[in-house]
Design a protein around this motif. Structure first.
Motif, mmCIF file in Angstrom:
data_model
loop_
_atom_site.group_PDB
_atom_site.id
_atom_site.type_symbol
_atom_site.label_atom_id
_atom_site.label_comp_id
_atom_site.label_asym_id
_atom_site.label_seq_id
_atom_site.Cartn_x
_atom_site.Cartn_y
_atom_site.Cartn_z
ATOM 1 N N CYS A 90 5.260 40.370 36.608
ATOM 2 C CA CYS A 90 5.314 41.221 37.381
ATOM 3 C C CYS A 90 4.760 40.740 38.981
ATOM 4 N N VAL A 91 4.160 39.507 38.673
ATOM 5 C CA VAL A 91 3.454 38.835 40.660
ATOM 6 C C VAL A 91 4.514 38.312 41.256
ATOM 7 N N LEU A 92 5.645 37.544 40.323
ATOM 8 C CA LEU A 92 6.406 36.562 40.787
ATOM 9 C C LEU A 92 6.998 37.575 41.431
ATOM 10 N N GLN A 93 7.756 38.733 40.907
ATOM 11 C CA GLN A 93 9.059 39.445 41.510
ATOM 12 C C GLN A 93 8.341 40.655 42.344
ATOM 13 N N ILE A 94 6.909 40.868 42.371
ATOM 14 C CA ILE A 94 6.590 41.346 43.563
ATOM 15 C C ILE A 94 6.257 40.735 44.960
ATOM 16 N N ALA A 95 6.080 39.443 44.456
ATOM 17 C CA ALA A 95 6.204 38.657 45.613
ATOM 18 C C ALA A 95 7.234 38.547 46.303
ATOM 19 N N SER A 96 8.496 38.706 45.607
ATOM 20 C CA SER A 96 8.965 38.102 45.866
ATOM 21 C C SER A 96 9.567 39.513 46.579
ATOM 22 N N ALA A 97 10.356 40.855 46.774
ATOM 23 C CA ALA A 97 10.124 41.769 47.044
ATOM 24 C C ALA A 97 9.175 41.610 48.041
ATOM 25 N N LEU A 98 7.704 41.678 48.165
ATOM 26 C CA LEU A 98 7.224 41.830 49.370
ATOM 27 C C LEU A 98 7.560 40.281 50.794
ATOM 28 N N GLU A 99 7.862 39.570 50.359
ATOM 29 C CA GLU A 99 8.292 38.185 50.702
ATOM 30 C C GLU A 99 9.450 38.676 51.279
ATOM 31 N N PHE A 100 10.402 40.179 51.835
ATOM 32 C CA PHE A 100 11.675 39.934 51.542
ATOM 33 C C PHE A 100 11.016 41.073 52.804
ATOM 34 N N ILE A 101 10.364 42.130 52.121
ATOM 35 C CA ILE A 101 10.018 43.078 53.109
ATOM 36 C C ILE A 101 9.150 42.578 53.715
ATOM 37 N N HIS A 102 8.256 41.504 53.982
ATOM 38 C CA HIS A 102 7.685 41.189 55.768
ATOM 39 C C HIS A 102 8.760 40.462 56.603
ATOM 40 N N GLU A 103 9.707 40.045 55.774
ATOM 41 C CA GLU A 103 10.596 39.335 56.739
ATOM 42 C C GLU A 103 11.211 39.997 57.761
ATOM 43 N N HIS A 104 11.579 41.082 56.712
ATOM 44 C CA HIS A 104 12.157 42.313 58.122
ATOM 45 C C HIS A 104 11.192 42.440 58.672
ATOM 46 N N GLY A 105 10.606 42.447 59.127
ATOM 47 C CA GLY A 105 9.262 43.243 60.201
ATOM 48 C C GLY A 105 8.686 44.892 60.117
ATOM 49 N N LEU A 106 8.918 44.938 58.325
ATOM 50 C CA LEU A 106 8.515 45.845 57.499
ATOM 51 C C LEU A 106 6.828 45.944 57.041
ATOM 52 N N CYS A 138 9.746 42.424 31.594
ATOM 53 C CA CYS A 138 10.454 41.688 32.288
ATOM 54 C C CYS A 138 11.102 41.232 33.261
ATOM 55 N N GLN A 139 11.671 42.651 33.647
ATOM 56 C CA GLN A 139 11.573 42.810 35.115
ATOM 57 C C GLN A 139 11.040 44.031 35.427
ATOM 58 N N VAL A 140 10.905 44.050 36.771
ATOM 59 C CA VAL A 140 10.086 45.371 37.723
ATOM 60 C C VAL A 140 10.804 45.278 39.446
ATOM 61 N N LYS A 141 10.890 45.949 39.466
ATOM 62 C CA LYS A 141 11.407 47.190 40.435
ATOM 63 C C LYS A 141 10.094 47.835 41.528
ATOM 64 N N LEU A 142 9.970 47.205 42.858
ATOM 65 C CA LEU A 142 9.101 48.036 43.302
ATOM 66 C C LEU A 142 9.750 49.272 44.007
ATOM 67 N N ALA A 143 8.839 50.600 44.261
ATOM 68 C CA ALA A 143 9.508 52.250 44.736
ATOM 69 C C ALA A 143 8.226 52.659 45.648
ATOM 70 N N ASP A 144 9.185 52.795 46.222
ATOM 71 C CA ASP A 144 8.281 54.199 47.389
ATOM 72 C C ASP A 144 8.028 53.717 48.700
ATOM 73 N N PHE A 145 8.715 54.308 49.564
ATOM 74 C CA PHE A 145 8.320 53.825 50.765
ATOM 75 C C PHE A 145 7.815 54.751 52.102
ATOM 76 N N GLY A 146 7.416 55.418 51.088
ATOM 77 C CA GLY A 146 6.741 57.104 51.800
ATOM 78 C C GLY A 146 6.237 56.438 52.643
ATOM 79 N N LEU A 147 5.259 55.320 52.629
ATOM 80 C CA LEU A 147 4.207 54.829 54.264
ATOM 81 C C LEU A 147 4.118 53.857 54.626
ATOM 82 N N ALA A 148 5.802 53.511 54.007
ATOM 83 C CA ALA A 148 6.343 51.677 55.113
ATOM 84 C C ALA A 148 6.351 51.968 56.336
ATOM 85 N N GLN A 149 6.003 51.518 57.090
ATOM 86 C CA GLN A 149 5.879 50.770 58.931
ATOM 87 C C GLN A 149 6.084 49.853 59.182
#
Length: 340
Positions: free
Chosen positions: A133-149, A167-178
């Motif tokens: 889980c950690v590796l996949q969420i870290a990848s998603a967060l890096e992608f988000i942060h690289e886009h200035g979000l 084995c496979q997870v996905k990050l959801a809910d961008f209601g508080l994203a800024q």
């Protein structure tokens, strides 16, 4: 990196403006067959539907107009759409609309539970599954942060499982994203995942204003929440209720951070190896400016995080209070109110 973020921030603004101009008006039952409700929160609800013409199954996020401003809806939808190409982020269909009473958009249907639902209270989940889980969420967060979000709502409930073994997870809910750099002047309510600098602008009961300076939305907020999530899924406990001096468990950890030694590790943290404690001290650095990037967890995944012989439940209980175990009734909710 910064230039990329600024460019993406401007693109989000343009997407919001274009979406507002082209937002179609439709009633849900006229265009979708509603199968069942699959999620509900303060934001609204998520429906399992099929498109009446195409038959495509999808998840429909429906948000009441009474509690959500158009700009808030547009921001969530456009940020979600902008980031949905990443394999560890829930995808969107590009369908956004409004009805008489709601705003809504269609997203990828993820059949399965969220991460919170599989955490065994006082136990957690197996370390090997946590690391996947950690590796996949870290990848998603890096992608988000690289886009200035910044996601701003990292918690197990927003990590969706595509299988029962994580084995496979996905990050959801961008209601508080800024966008990075957005200022938050106050929030109402706190969660265990909120960083100390964010808790500092939380309104206490009866308060109408806070004295702390406004908080800039930065990736370090996600890093802190990520660290807390790792603790939760490894142990089945929350490490504290809020990052404030009034919380004994947080203060005990904060005191340890000032002069960390392996001999004086707080009781709740004694099940972790020295390598894991080093990782946590980087992710949960009290000074937001010194906090590590989420990607640094990769260098720790190859190391052991839990001691070979785990302490029993009683051994985890500090003498000066009661720690909260993960359970269905302790499922956290999003921030009630915030001021930018």
């Amino acid at each position: 990196m910064i230039e990329l973020g600024l460019a993406d921030g401007s693109l989000i603004d343009e997407l919001m403006e274009l979406t507002a101009q082209s937002l179609s008006h439709l009633e849900i039952k006229e265009h979708f067959n509603i199968i069942k409700e699959i999620g509900r929160g303060k934001y609204g609800k998520v429906l399992l539907v099929t498109h009446r013409c195409r038959g495509t199954p999808m998840a429909l996020k429906v948000i009441p107009k009474a509690s959500t401003k158009l700009q808030g809806f547009l921001r969530e939808y456009c940020i979600s759409l902008h980031l949905s190409g990443h394999p560890c982020i829930v995808g969107l269909f590009g369908i956004a609309f409004q009805s008489n009473d709601h705003y809504g958009f269609a997203q990828e249907l993820v059949i399965g539970r969220d991460l919170f639902a599989v955490i065994q209270p006082k136990v957690g989940i197996p370390e090997c599954a946590v690391k996947r889980c950690v590796l996949q969420i870290a990848s998603a967060l890096e992608f988000i942060h690289e886009h200035g979000l910044v996601h701003r709502d990292i918690k197990p409930e927003n990590i969706l499982l595509l299988d029962s073994h994580c084995c496979q997870v996905k990050l959801a809910d961008f209601g508080l994203a800024q966008k990075r750099g957005t200022l938050i002047r106050f929030i109402s309510g706190t969660l265990p995942y909120m960083a100390p600098e964010l808790c500092a602008v939380a309104l206490e009961e009866g308060q109408t204003e806070v004295t702390a300076a406004a908080v800039s939305v930065e990736p370090s907020l996600d890093t802190w929440a990520f660290g807390v999530v790792i603790f939760c899924i490894l142990t089945g406990y929350f490490p504290w209720e809020r990052c404030m001096a009034s919380d004994d468990f947080y203060q005990e950890f904060a005191d340890w951070c000032q002069a960390p030694t392996l001999e004086d590790v707080p009781p709740l943290w004694r099940r972790f190896t020295p390598d894991a404690m080093e990782m946590f001290s980087r992710l949960l650095e009290l000074d937001a400016n010194k906090r590590s990037l989420v990607g640094e967890v990769r260098s720790y995944v190859i190391k052991d995080w839990l001691m070979p012989t785990l302490l029993d439940t009683n051994g985890l209980q500090p003498e000066n209070g009661r720690v909260t175990a993960i359970c269905s009734s302790s499922k956290s909710s999003s921030v009630l109110k915030e001021k930018e």
